[in-house]
Design an enzyme around this catalytic site. Structure first.
Site, short mmCIF file in Angstrom:
data_model
loop_
_atom_site.label_atom_id
_atom_site.label_comp_id
_atom_site.label_asym_id
_atom_site.label_seq_id
_atom_site.Cartn_x
_atom_site.Cartn_y
_atom_site.Cartn_z
N CYS A 139 -1.64 10.03 3.66
CA CYS A 139 -1.93 8.89 1.94
C CYS A 139 -2.97 10.03 1.25
O CYS A 139 -2.72 10.01 0.11
CB CYS A 139 -1.45 7.08 1.78
SG CYS A 139 -3.12 6.67 2.84
N GLU A 199 0.78 -1.05 0.03
CA GLU A 199 -0.32 -0.08 0.29
C GLU A 199 0.57 1.31 -0.38
O GLU A 199 1.54 1.57 1.08
CB GLU A 199 -0.86 -0.01 1.06
CG GLU A 199 -1.47 -1.51 1.24
CD GLU A 199 -2.89 -1.81 0.92
OE1 GLU A 199 -2.94 -0.87 -0.25
OE2 GLU A 199 -3.28 -2.94 0.88
#
Ligand code: NDP
Length: 566
Positions: free
Chosen positions: A364, A330
């Site tokens: 993020c 990720e």
């Protein structure tokens, strides 16, 4: 002993001093059985913490946090061991963990692990695998729910530590810790809903024989979890919980900026009574401990969450083994909000501001790009500047402050360099300074920054800065906005403000794993397990399956088809 000085950014939580619209609670779906209340009730029922409901918590939450914070601050500076095979492990060398709020605050000392420590942790996990994987899945779930209970029992204490270590405001810190619990619970729920992933198949029509066919999902073996600094609880507990629920054993390495959160989480796994070696905790630099983990042939699967560069390095290195092994990577984001001429601009402005500057732009999912249709550009910019200049900045453990510091000296220096570069290319609308007044000078505080009129071909439209800096571009059409939004290697989150018809078009055309439309709680941020499964496309993620969603737990298992003929 000097704390590694590199990327460390810090979070802060959401609450523009004024213009704070009422948060609309996420609408719980019947299928969501977790999402635990953080302690108290407010009119209309229990307060249930998510990133979308955190703007208006009950007073008792603040009281409990403050009490825990005082206790945690009175006990700083301990030495924290690693945890390997059910035993504490010290290393010859240590490193200090200092707070980004005030670099004089030593939060604790931690072990600088070695390749030998990694080898021992992997061996312990390997030894524990047979019993753990053969344990009835219901028993594994029972033990993991005890981990959830441990986290929830200590939620305020853990959150206070996260606030001090990452620089998150209290609501962001509470969210991170509660999300860790919810993600583990979500994976337990998933195992239960799928009956342990044991699925009878059809009987093939064999004359004279009776066939029993079953599909079973089984664990891989030893699973490594490497996590980033910005959500040190959720992005460690979530993957570890999934790996363990599936029947793998785990070796976990936190970021060097957040070993304390890692150690506290490891204590929750330990205190839940997991068998020795099922969950192992190692600390130390990515270049040593991380490398030793990713090059080892004794690892069967890995979940990495962090930057694109490190993630792609791990993905490629891991593929260099003797055979393919699962690598859940990720990675970063360069998340855009698109604003149509039909948008509710107040809603767009608050949603963008929250996502741009929550946790100091170090999510993020942070909104780092805004594409606005030219007819409403001036009005949106005015609202954004108004909201941004009202943000309260300071020690984020204090209730009145919404933004805290960035994670470390490197992030602080990067901020200055990016601002200089952007001020040459475009116009700084607000912000642009490192903040050094009074007690802020002891930490890494930066003003939230809006930048306008940077040419479309400038490199920073595509580069993840991971700081409180958001670029605004006026566009002639939504098609142009969409083309620019998609024209990056990342594909994590995106936001849209406009009509319902336009929103449908946005969902169909945006190339991201998480898309939001008309959301005041956050244009591009604020996913919660069970409501918004979270993951990225393209350079933002390797699997296309999102954590906290229905397809995630299966990533930690491989299928065995079993045929028995009688
Ligand atoms: P980094 O990539 O710098 O570090 C992440 C982890 O990888 C740390 O534990 C680090 O250890 C470790 N690591 C570093 N080098 C190696 C190596 N060679 N081998 C194995 N492990 C290594 O990320 P940050 O901590 O700075 O986190 C921020 C990044 O994470 C941003 O890009 C952000 O977008 C992304 N992120 C993505 C999320 C998602 O869900 N897609 C969620 C949250 C963040 P050490 O600290 O010791 O160097």
């Amino acid at each position: 002993m000097a704390k590694r000085v590199s990327r460390k950014r810090s979070p802060r939580r959401s609450r523009p001093a004024k213009a704070r619209p009422k948060a609309t609670p996420a609408s719980p779906k019947e299928s969501v059985t977790h999402g635990i209340a953080v302690g108290t009730r407010r009119t209309g029922g229990a307060f249930r913490l998510t990133y979308a409901t955190m703007f208006d918590p009950p007073a008792s939450l603040h009281e409990k946090f403050e009490k825990a914070l005082a206790a945690v601050k009175a006990d700083l500076g301990r030495d924290h061991p690693m945890w390997i095979g059910g035993r504490e492990r010290q290393a010859a060398d240590r490193f200090e963990d200092r707070s980004p709020i005030n670099a004089k605050w030593v939060l604790g000392t931690f072990q600088k692990g070695t390749a030998q420590d990694v080898a021992d942790a992997l061996a312990a996990a390997r030894a524990a695998f047979p019993a753990w994987s053969r344990m009835k899945w219901q028993e594994r779930v029972r033990l993991l729910r005890k981990v959830v209970a441990q986290i929830e029992k200590r939620v305020y204490e853990l959150s206070a530590a996260v606030a001090l270590e990452v620089g998150k405001n209290r609501m962001e810190a509470l969210g991170d810790v509660q999300e860790a619990a919810d993600l583990i619970a979500y994976n337990c729920d998933a195992l239960e809903k799928n009956d342990g992933f044991i699925r009878p198949q059809g009987r093939d029509p064999l004359k004279g024989y009776r066939a029993t066919n079953v599909s079973v999902l089984r664990p891989h073996g030893v699973w490594v979890v490497v996590s980033p600094f910005n959500f040190p609880m959720a992005l460690s507990g979530g993957p570890a919980g999934a790996a363990l629920a599936a029947g793998n054993t785990v070796v976990f390495k936190p970021a060097t900026d957040t070993p304390w959160a890692g150690a506290l989480l490891a204590q929750c796994f330990r205190d839940a009574g997991l068998p020795d070696g099922v969950f192992n905790f190692v600390t130390g630099p990515g270049s040593v401990v991380g490398e030793a983990l990713i090059v080892s042939p004794r690892v069967d699967g890995i979940t990495f969450t962090g930057s694109y560069d490190v993630g792609m390095h791990i993905y490629r290195t891991f593929a260099g083994g003797g055979y393919p092994r699962p690598c859940v990577a990720e990675m970063g984001g360069k998340n855009a909000a698109m604003v149509s001429r039909h948008a509710d601009l107040d809603r767009a402005a608050i949603g963008i501001m929250r996502s741009a500057f929550g946790l100091q732009g170090q999510k993020c999912s942070a909104c780092s790009r805004v594409f606005v249709e030219r007819p409403v550009r001036d009005a949106l910019v005015q609202k954004l500047v108004d909201l941004t200049t009202k943000i309260s900045i300071g020690d984020p453990t204090r209730r009145e402050n919404w933004m805290g510091p960035v994670i470390n000296r490197k992030a602080y220096d990067d901020y200055r360099a990016y601002v200089e570069e952007l001020s040459r290319a475009g116009t700084i609308l607000t912000g642009g300074q490192q903040l050094t007044k009074d007690d802020l000078k002891q930490g890494y505080f930066c003003a939230p920054t809006l930048v306008d009129a940077v040419p479309p071909d400038h490199r920073l439209w595509k580069h993840e800065m991971f700081l409180p800096i958001t670029m605004i571009g006026a566009v002639e059409s939504l098609e142009e906005a969409m083309r620019r939004a998609n024209d990056v290697d990342y594909g994590l989150t995106a936001g849209f403000y406009g009509s319902k018809k336009e929103a449908a078009w946005f969902f169909d055309n945006i190339r991201v794993g998480v898309a939001y439309a008309n959301r005041p709680q956050g244009a591009t941020t604020g996913a919660w397990p069970g409501y918004q499964p979270f993951g990225g496309w393209k350079g933002s993620g390797s699997t296309g399956k999102n954590t906290g969603g229905p397809y995630y737990l299966q990533l930690y298992m491989h299928e065995q088809s079993r045929t028995l003929i009688e």
